[in-house]
Enzyme design. Structure first.
Site, PDB file in Angstrom:
ATOM      1  N   SER A 252       0.835  -1.196   0.000  1.00  0.00           N
ATOM      2  CA  SER A 252       0.000   0.000   0.000  1.00  0.00           C
ATOM      3  C   SER A 252       0.869   1.243   0.000  1.00  0.00           C
ATOM      4  CB  SER A 252      -0.922   0.010   1.226  1.00  0.00           C
ATOM      5  OG  SER A 252      -0.154   0.055   2.409  1.00  0.00           O
ATOM      6  N   ASP A 319      -6.891   8.412  10.283  1.00  0.00           N
ATOM      7  CA  ASP A 319      -6.412   9.597  10.995  1.00  0.00           C
ATOM      8  C   ASP A 319      -5.059  10.026  10.440  1.00  0.00           C
ATOM      9  OD1 ASP A 319      -8.273  10.502  12.870  1.00  0.00           O
ATOM     10  OD2 ASP A 319      -7.859   8.816  14.186  1.00  0.00           O
ATOM     11  N   TYR A 320      -4.829  11.329  10.444  1.00  0.00           N
ATOM     12  CA  TYR A 320      -3.537  11.864  10.020  1.00  0.00           C
ATOM     13  C   TYR A 320      -2.722  12.217  11.256  1.00  0.00           C
ATOM     14  CZ  TYR A 320      -0.063  15.152   8.236  1.00  0.00           C
ATOM     15  OH  TYR A 320       1.116  15.808   7.953  1.00  0.00           O
ATOM     16  N   ALA A 321      -1.620  11.489  11.469  1.00  0.00           N
ATOM     17  CA  ALA A 321      -0.712  11.744  12.595  1.00  0.00           C
ATOM     18  C   ALA A 321       0.395  12.672  12.105  1.00  0.00           C
ATOM     19  CB  ALA A 321      -0.139  10.433  13.132  1.00  0.00           C
ATOM     20  N   GLU A 325       6.345   9.083  13.264  1.00  0.00           N
ATOM     21  CA  GLU A 325       6.508   7.843  14.016  1.00  0.00           C
ATOM     22  C   GLU A 325       7.264   8.082  15.319  1.00  0.00           C
ATOM     23  OE1 GLU A 325       8.646   5.382  11.364  1.00  0.00           O
ATOM     24  OE2 GLU A 325       6.984   5.092   9.959  1.00  0.00           O
ATOM     25  N   ASP A 364       2.611  -7.084  15.766  1.00  0.00           N
ATOM     26  CA  ASP A 364       3.729  -6.398  15.105  1.00  0.00           C
ATOM     27  C   ASP A 364       3.941  -5.022  15.727  1.00  0.00           C
ATOM     28  OD1 ASP A 364       5.828  -6.087  13.373  1.00  0.00           O
ATOM     29  OD2 ASP A 364       4.609  -5.439  11.684  1.00  0.00           O
TER      30      ASP A 364
END
Length: 947
Positions: A252, A319-321, A325, A364
């Site tokens: 993806s 959602d947009y973070a 990370e 994971d």
């Protein structure tokens, strides 16, 4: 040029009707079907006429539109493709042959007809343009997808259509009509379309098909407004404005998109249908969708808002973070301080609990899959490898703890040992990954890290990880409770929440965890507070011991109570060195009556040592009491202060308080007073019982008989024997070179060898040094030559050892001095070959020059013997004897092999016998490393236990 394929048979047979064929292609077809005349001889003129006829039929036909691509057959023989926009032929205009750019791949394509009669384009097998590679895409695809990047391209992939349409400009009339019918198009868009010369016009049918897909694949969501009315929201691809690429996964691509209606930003996950089916990822896509449907609309987990599709792709609106990370944050600061670790750790733990309560195991978890939103709150994402649990029964609301795993998923550094060994995945697997993440926040790297996945898995199954210098004591204790091989003994989420590290976090208060501001982000810095021991672990056990002694001694004598308190370490008298004198000595009858109760051996010993002598004055009794109390204090300190972290001078945290010395002695009822007067001898018995249990001597076998000349005692037995490849290196440079790869081995020694209240190997060694101070007062002052004896090299200087120690072992000063000086002189002059005889005598098999194939023998008396022989018929030659009883001899495993076979044969393992100056490195099979180190450890502690 195209390869024109035409049958001469057909044209020779219709030679008589060539004039009619020019006017009507229908008559030509009838002539082709009915004419069966055989070929006859003709002149060159006839052949010339036929060729002209072919050319005229193809290029100069009037009133027809010849749309052949790869063949010269007429249009009536072509399958109609309704998705090609073909401009109508204009009467009075002679169509021109299109200028074609033919590539090597498209030039060989031809039209074939399937069962339905439609034309299907072919390309090279296995390429993204091949419509035959996928069963679900028979024809008319709209987009080409790069399987590695998953980027949607607005280019058709039917090659026959491409051959027909490329570089072919439609007539002006059709363009004008198209422009007149689309008055809503902006001028800017028209300019962009005019500038894009590679754009291929689409037919009305194709456009209508795409519009139908947008309606059919749109997301429909019904919500309740503030007024109480139900409102239906519909979203499709056209409702979003796509921006930059945020990242890409295995199947993806995540793109930043803005809702054109609300203006809100989302992270849209685009999944190409073709690639999903080709790579067999349909299962993981469904798992991710169902998992997000279970967990959405809650802080801590990424939310799924819409799912829609078009003809080529699936779309997940998430959602947009905006802060990226967690791994990026850790790399930015290298480490995170304790406050940040506690803040983010509490959020991660609460999110894991929420997932498990809803029957989802992530499997994971890692910093890459933990995102940070605009308010620095964590959001767990990437549920493609999750496991969805089913409830135990219809009435139960609980999910099973673990299930059988059919496939291996996860990342090597964070995968749990039960998944590697037993193929079980469950909730403890996520807890294991949580412990690895907490470790990485403080240390800056995961606890299990190696050059490849195989070595990483080996470290995980052997639990080979170490804390860096200055690692916080409290977090170290937490990680030790989480990183446990057996899932049943691993700390659970409620136990982690009650740990001292999270004492300031109220997990029942949702707002305090998720709505509070994050602490100041910065790297970890070692402080005195971070190195303090865990308070709750230090206080509780000591308090219980004091109460126990007080309760059991009040019935017999109040003075004994004071003595027990002094021994417990809580009284100040014990530190001052004085103890109260008993007023009255208890009678034997009183002692016998109280002997049925459980009396602490420490209190009894303290009472006897502090008991006043009948024939001595009070000053003598006071001196003896001072000496006894001081000896007790020093004995306690020797057991409690010598547990260091390997490779550092930092004390290991005391996870479980060590029981008193009396706990090692069985309390038996005393029948007369003489048993109490002999307590000092019992103290020596206690010290002997603290030592490791001596192995039982087994009958000698043929193996001992074969090696009898090298065994020093009739009871000495051989624990292990086998071939090794050995060489010797200096300890200091070797440990510097392999600092990150050396680990203490074995890690899983039996409890019988670790009988000193479950203390570590290093603690046992240090305690052994304290018990044998008459032989070695300090490890630094010990002589390595006492432990490693090389009979064949006493007269030979090792080039890698220190000159002072290796030159003085059993050497005659006059002889050796002249020989060395003579060699040195000739070596400077370049005539070292003159001493050929001497060099031949001294040049035996050397472990310092190159690795030698040897035989290693480990005995029960703490000895490791190293033999070598030139061939099978020759006798064994003892080249080294290692006495393992000395405290500076320890065993390590080199995880990363430095041999030339390491790349080709990954099964080679290395273990090391390290000493002060030199280390012996042994290469064996990988599975034998633990067996050898266990045998060496058994030999060492068996010899220590006999002393």
């Amino acid at each position: 040029m195209h390869k024109f394929r035409y049958s001469l048979h057909q044209h020779y047979s219709k030679r008589n009707s060539s004039d009619k064929s020019k006017d009507s292609p229908i008559s030509q077809n009838s002539n082709e079907e009915n004419d069966s005349t055989k070929l006859s001889s003709s002149s060159l003129q006839d052949l010339h006429d036929d060729l002209d006829d072919i050319y005229n039929n193809y290029t100069l036909a009037q009133g027809t539109n010849n749309n052949s691509v790869d063949t010269l057959d007429s249009e009536n023989n072509q399958a109609i493709n309704k998705f090609i926009d073909k401009p109508p032929a204009i009467h009075g205009m002679e169509p021109q042959l299109p200028v074609m750019h033919v590539s090597s791949r498209l030039s060989s394509l031809g039209n074939t007809t399937n069962e339905t009669g439609e034309s299907i384009a072919k390309s090279a097998p296995g390429t993204p343009l091949s419509s035959h590679s996928f069963d679900f895409r028979p024809h008319h695809p709209r987009a080409v997808t790069n399987s590695s990047l998953n980027v949607l391209l607005d280019t058709p992939n039917v090659s026959s259509e491409f051959n027909h349409l490329v570089d072919q400009t439609p007539p002006n009339e059709s363009v004008e009509r198209f422009d007149d019918s689309n008055n809503t198009v902006d001028n800017t868009e028209e300019e962009e379309n005019n500038d894009d010369t590679d754009e291929i016009p689409k037919s009305e049918t194709l456009k209508q098909n795409e519009e139908n897909w947008e309606k059919k694949g749109a997301a429909v969501k019904t919500i309740k407004t503030m007024d109480g009315e139900m409102k239906t929201i519909r979203r499709n691809v056209t409702d979003f404005k796509f921006g930059k690429e945020l990242g890409e996964g295995s199947y993806s691509t995540v793109i930043l998109a803005t809702d054109k209606i609300t203006g809100k930003q989302y992270a849209v996950k685009v999944l190409d249908k073709r690639h999903i089916i080709k790579e067999k990822k349909v299962k993981y896509v469904n798992i991710e969708k169902h998992a997000l449907n279970r967990l959405s609309n809650r802080l801590g987990v990424i939310s799924l808002y819409f799912t829609f599709q078009d003809k080529d792709s699936l779309y997940f609106v998430l959602d947009y973070a905006s802060n990226g990370e967690l791994l990026t944050l850790i790399k930015r600061y290298n480490t995170l301080n304790e406050e940040c670790t506690r803040h983010f750790g509490a959020q991660i733990l609460d999110a894991i609990k929420y997932m498990h309560d809803n029957g989802v195991i992530h499997r994971d978890l890692k910093p890459e899959n933990i995102l940070l939103d605009d308010k620095m709150r964590i959001q767990i994402t990437d549920f493609g490898t999750a496991r969805l649990l089913e409830k135990k029964n219809d009435e139960s609301e609980e999910y099973p703890v673990d299930v059988r795993a059919k496939s291996f998923v996860g990342t090597a550094e964070y995968v749990s040992p039960e998944l590697l060994e037993n193929k079980y995945c469950g909730k403890p697997g996520d807890v294991w990954a949580f412990g690895c993440i907490i470790y990485q926040m403080i240390a800056g790297k995961p606890p299990f890290k190696a050059t490849n996945e195989y070595l990483t898995f080996q470290k995980i199954t052997k639990l080979q990880f170490a804390f860096s210098a200055g690692f916080p004591t409290i977090i170290r204790d937490l990680i030790k409770k989480i990183l446990v091989l057996q899932p049943s003994r691993r700390a659970t989420i409620p136990e982690i929440q009650k740990h001292y590290f999270f004492q300031s976090v109220d997990f029942k208060d949702f707002d305090s965890i998720w709505l509070s501001d994050p602490p100041e982000i910065g790297p970890y810095k070692m402080t005195a507070k971070s190195m303090m021991k865990v308070p709750e672990l230090n206080k509780a056990p000591i308090t219980t011991v004091i109460k126990k002694n007080v309760k059991k001694s009040t019935n017999s004598n109040s003075n004994t109570n004071n003595v027990a308190t002094a021994v417990g370490g809580s009284s100040s008298n014990g530190h001052k060195g004085s103890s109260p004198t008993p007023e009255k000595e208890p009678s034997p009858a009183t002692i016998n009556n109280k002997s049925t109760e459980k009396v602490s051996a420490a209190s009894v010993a303290a009472y006897v040592l502090n008991k006043p002598a009948t024939n001595q004055n009070s000053s003598t009794s006071e001196d003896s009491s001072k000496r006894s109390s001081n000896s007790n204090e020093t004995r306690k300190l020797s057991y409690s202060q010598q547990d260091y972290i390997p490779g550092t001078n930092i004390l290991r945290p005391q996870i479980s308080t060590r029981p008193s010395v009396g706990s090692y002695v069985k309390t038996t009822p005393s029948k007369d007073r003489k048993t109490l007067t002999k307590v000092p001898s019992n103290i020596h018995q206690q010290q002997e019982k603290v030592k490791p249990k001596v192995m039982e001597v087994k009958p000698a076998t043929t193996l001992e008989a074969a090696w009898e000349p090298y065994l020093t005692h009739p009871d000495e037995r051989i624990l292990r024997i086998g071939p090794v490849i050995a060489h010797k290196e200096p300890t200091e440079p070797f440990e510097k070179k392999n600092k990150a790869s050396l680990h203490i081995s074995p890690l899983d020694i039996n409890k019988e060898q670790r009988s000193r209240s479950n203390t570590s190997l290093l603690t046992q060694i240090v305690n052994e040094v304290n018990n044998n101070t008459s032989e070695l007062k300090k490890v630094e002052n010990a002589d390595e030559s006492l432990a490693i004896i090389e009979p064949q090299y006493n007269m030979k200087r090792s080039p890698t050892s220190d000159s002072k120690k290796s030159m003085d072992i059993e050497r005659s000063a006059s002889t050796s001095g002249s020989r060395i000086s003579k060699k040195a002189i000739f070596k400077k002059l370049g005539f070292s070959h003159l001493e050929k005889n001497d060099s031949e005598e001294s040049n035996g098999p050397s472990l310092t020059e190159k690795p030698q194939t040897c035989t290693l023998v480990v005995t029960t008396h703490g000895r490791a013997l190293l033999f070598i022989r030139n061939d099978i018929e020759s006798n064994y030659l003892l080249i080294a004897e290692i006495k393992l009883k000395y405290p500076f001899i320890h065993f390590q495993e080199l995880v990363i092999s430095q041999t030339k076979f390491s790349k080709l044969v990954p099964s080679v393992g290395v273990f090391v016998i390290s000493s002060i100056d030199n280390s012996l490195i042994f290469e064996v099979e990988k599975f034998e490393v633990n067996q050898w180190t266990e045998a060496l450890a058994k030999s060492k502690y068996n010899e220590i236990g006999k002393r």
